[in-house]
Design an enzyme around this catalytic site. Sequence first.
Site, PDB file in Angstrom:
ATOM      1  N   ASN A   9       0.877  -1.177   0.000  1.00 59.17           N
ATOM      2  CA  ASN A   9       0.000   0.000   0.000  1.00 59.17           C
ATOM      3  C   ASN A   9       0.910   1.222   0.000  1.00 59.17           C
ATOM      4  O   ASN A   9       1.480   1.583   1.024  1.00 59.17           O
ATOM      5  CB  ASN A   9      -0.888  -0.019   1.250  1.00 59.17           C
ATOM      6  CG  ASN A   9      -1.685   1.268   1.404  1.00 59.17           C
ATOM      7  OD1 ASN A   9      -1.820   2.026   0.444  1.00 59.17           O
ATOM      8  ND2 ASN A   9      -2.205   1.516   2.593  1.00 59.17           N
ATOM      9  N   LYS A  11       0.189   4.237  -0.266  1.00 54.43           N
ATOM     10  CA  LYS A  11      -0.452   5.443   0.281  1.00 54.43           C
ATOM     11  C   LYS A  11      -0.201   6.622  -0.670  1.00 54.43           C
ATOM     12  O   LYS A  11      -0.143   6.436  -1.879  1.00 54.43           O
ATOM     13  CB  LYS A  11       0.046   5.729   1.698  1.00 54.43           C
ATOM     14  CG  LYS A  11      -0.006   4.498   2.600  1.00 54.43           C
ATOM     15  CD  LYS A  11       0.099   4.865   4.045  1.00 54.43           C
ATOM     16  CE  LYS A  11       0.260   3.601   4.869  1.00 54.43           C
ATOM     17  NZ  LYS A  11      -0.082   3.769   6.257  1.00 54.43           N
ATOM     18  N   HIS A  93      -9.600   1.237   4.648  1.00 54.62           N
ATOM     19  CA  HIS A  93      -8.339   1.453   5.378  1.00 54.62           C
ATOM     20  C   HIS A  93      -8.623   2.406   6.536  1.00 54.62           C
ATOM     21  O   HIS A  93      -9.429   3.335   6.398  1.00 54.62           O
ATOM     22  CB  HIS A  93      -7.283   2.030   4.430  1.00 54.62           C
ATOM     23  CG  HIS A  93      -5.903   2.003   5.028  1.00 54.62           C
ATOM     24  ND1 HIS A  93      -5.500   2.919   5.970  1.00 54.62           N
ATOM     25  CD2 HIS A  93      -4.862   1.158   4.847  1.00 54.62           C
ATOM     26  CE1 HIS A  93      -4.246   2.640   6.329  1.00 54.62           C
ATOM     27  NE2 HIS A  93      -3.841   1.581   5.667  1.00 54.62           N
ATOM     28  N   GLU A  95      -7.095   4.827   7.625  1.00 58.17           N
ATOM     29  CA  GLU A  95      -6.870   6.245   7.321  1.00 58.17           C
ATOM     30  C   GLU A  95      -8.086   6.844   6.599  1.00 58.17           C
ATOM     31  O   GLU A  95      -8.384   8.026   6.754  1.00 58.17           O
ATOM     32  CB  GLU A  95      -5.578   6.397   6.495  1.00 58.17           C
ATOM     33  CG  GLU A  95      -4.352   6.116   7.360  1.00 58.17           C
ATOM     34  CD  GLU A  95      -3.126   5.623   6.617  1.00 58.17           C
ATOM     35  OE1 GLU A  95      -3.091   5.683   5.379  1.00 58.17           O
ATOM     36  OE2 GLU A  95      -2.196   5.138   7.302  1.00 58.17           O
ATOM     37  N   GLU A 164      -5.855  -4.947  10.394  1.00 57.96           N
ATOM     38  CA  GLU A 164      -4.846  -3.910  10.611  1.00 57.96           C
ATOM     39  C   GLU A 164      -5.136  -3.179  11.919  1.00 57.96           C
ATOM     40  O   GLU A 164      -5.948  -2.228  11.933  1.00 57.96           O
ATOM     41  CB  GLU A 164      -4.864  -2.909   9.458  1.00 57.96           C
ATOM     42  CG  GLU A 164      -4.498  -3.506   8.121  1.00 57.96           C
ATOM     43  CD  GLU A 164      -3.835  -2.473   7.222  1.00 57.96           C
ATOM     44  OE1 GLU A 164      -2.734  -2.748   6.749  1.00 57.96           O
ATOM     45  OE2 GLU A 164      -4.390  -1.380   7.038  1.00 57.96           O
ATOM     46  N   GLY A 170       2.068   2.173  10.736  1.00 60.77           N
ATOM     47  CA  GLY A 170       3.033   3.260  10.596  1.00 60.77           C
ATOM     48  C   GLY A 170       3.684   3.680  11.889  1.00 60.77           C
ATOM     49  O   GLY A 170       4.338   4.727  11.950  1.00 60.77           O
ATOM     50  N   SER A 208       3.005  -2.302  10.433  1.00 61.81           N
ATOM     51  CA  SER A 208       4.450  -2.358  10.676  1.00 61.81           C
ATOM     52  C   SER A 208       5.051  -3.727  10.387  1.00 61.81           C
ATOM     53  O   SER A 208       5.989  -4.147  11.067  1.00 61.81           O
ATOM     54  CB  SER A 208       4.774  -1.905  12.109  1.00 61.81           C
ATOM     55  OG  SER A 208       4.376  -0.554  12.296  1.00 61.81           O
ATOM     56  N   GLY A 229       2.697  -1.131   4.375  1.00 64.14           N
ATOM     57  CA  GLY A 229       2.783   0.298   4.087  1.00 64.14           C
ATOM     58  C   GLY A 229       4.224   0.728   3.879  1.00 64.14           C
ATOM     59  O   GLY A 229       4.784   0.632   2.789  1.00 64.14           O
TER      60      GLY A 229
HETATM   61  C1  PEP Z   1      -0.891   0.179   5.926  1.00 66.27           C
HETATM   62  O1  PEP Z   1      -0.857   1.331   5.567  1.00 66.27           O
HETATM   63  O2  PEP Z   1      -1.823  -0.546   5.565  1.00 66.27           O
HETATM   64  C2  PEP Z   1       0.183  -0.319   6.776  1.00 66.27           C
HETATM   65  C3  PEP Z   1       0.069  -1.515   7.282  1.00 66.27           C
HETATM   66  O3  PEP Z   1       1.244   0.536   7.006  1.00 66.27           O
HETATM   67  P1  PEP Z   1       2.624   0.176   7.759  1.00 66.27           P
HETATM   68  O4  PEP Z   1       3.114  -1.129   7.180  1.00 66.27           O
HETATM   69  O5  PEP Z   1       3.527   1.310   7.454  1.00 66.27           O
HETATM   70  O6  PEP Z   1       2.307   0.037   9.205  1.00 66.27           O
END
Ligand code: PEP
Length: 246
Positions: A9, A11, A93, A95, A164, A170, A208, A229
């Site tokens: 992803n 973003k 998501h 966000e 998630e 993040g 993460s 991400g």
């Molecule tokens: C995401 O944006 O779906 C995500 C899991 O981000 P990150 O891996 O940076 O935590």
Amino acid sequence: MRKNLIVGNWKMHGSHAANAELLAGITAARPFGCDVAVCVPFPYLSEAAVALAGSDVRWGAQDCSAHAQGAYTGEVSVGMLSEFGCRYVIVGHSERRQYHAESDQLVADKAKAALAKGITPIVCVGETLAQREAGETEAVVKRQLSAVIHTLAHCAGEMVVAYEPVWAIGTGKVATPEQAQAVHALLRAQLKAATPHADAMQILYGGSMKPDNAVSLLAQADIDGGLIGGAALKAPDFVAICRAAG
Ligand code: PEP
């Protein structure tokens, strides 16, 4: 036996030059023993499609409209995405839920619209830190998934689910493999009650995931891949996660 799926992803990151370098790094490292996809920002979808043509790396979008067409300024329909050969779309998501106030029902409607055009929705669910600390994790993820299951009805088995935990996205705070597996098992059980295809469905972990924690997360019985991400923006890290999943 389920095949793992690793989805990057991106973003709101990227540029012509950075995308070309990243995609070249990913395709050069093939073959992977798992399914691999990248979900890129809308303006770069067609260049990703061109760069990935002839490879088995799939591509997708990060959101879509629930509407087919009309006066919805700034939105992108699943019909438009499917014209490009889009394979996946991330919906719900955290966000989008947080910054765009997307409700469980809107997320479900987007998933339904995607499936109607042959695009696999990657439906994200997950609890905030406050909800986890209040012991609400199970209720939250079940509520989020339930809206999608009811809306998709007999097509529920065709989505991909991504767990998630919002507190892990993040932040560098990854869920332990045991924490993640416990929620994945709950989600699988919920899917089993709704569709005969639950055992074949991919449930991804996101939050993460990095090369150094991917192996232990992916070793869990109900974790069938990752939604990545930050680590999806560096070809060596993304490739290492794909290899761990292969
Ligand atoms: C995401 O944006 O779906 C995500 C899991 O981000 P990150 O891996 O940076 O935590």
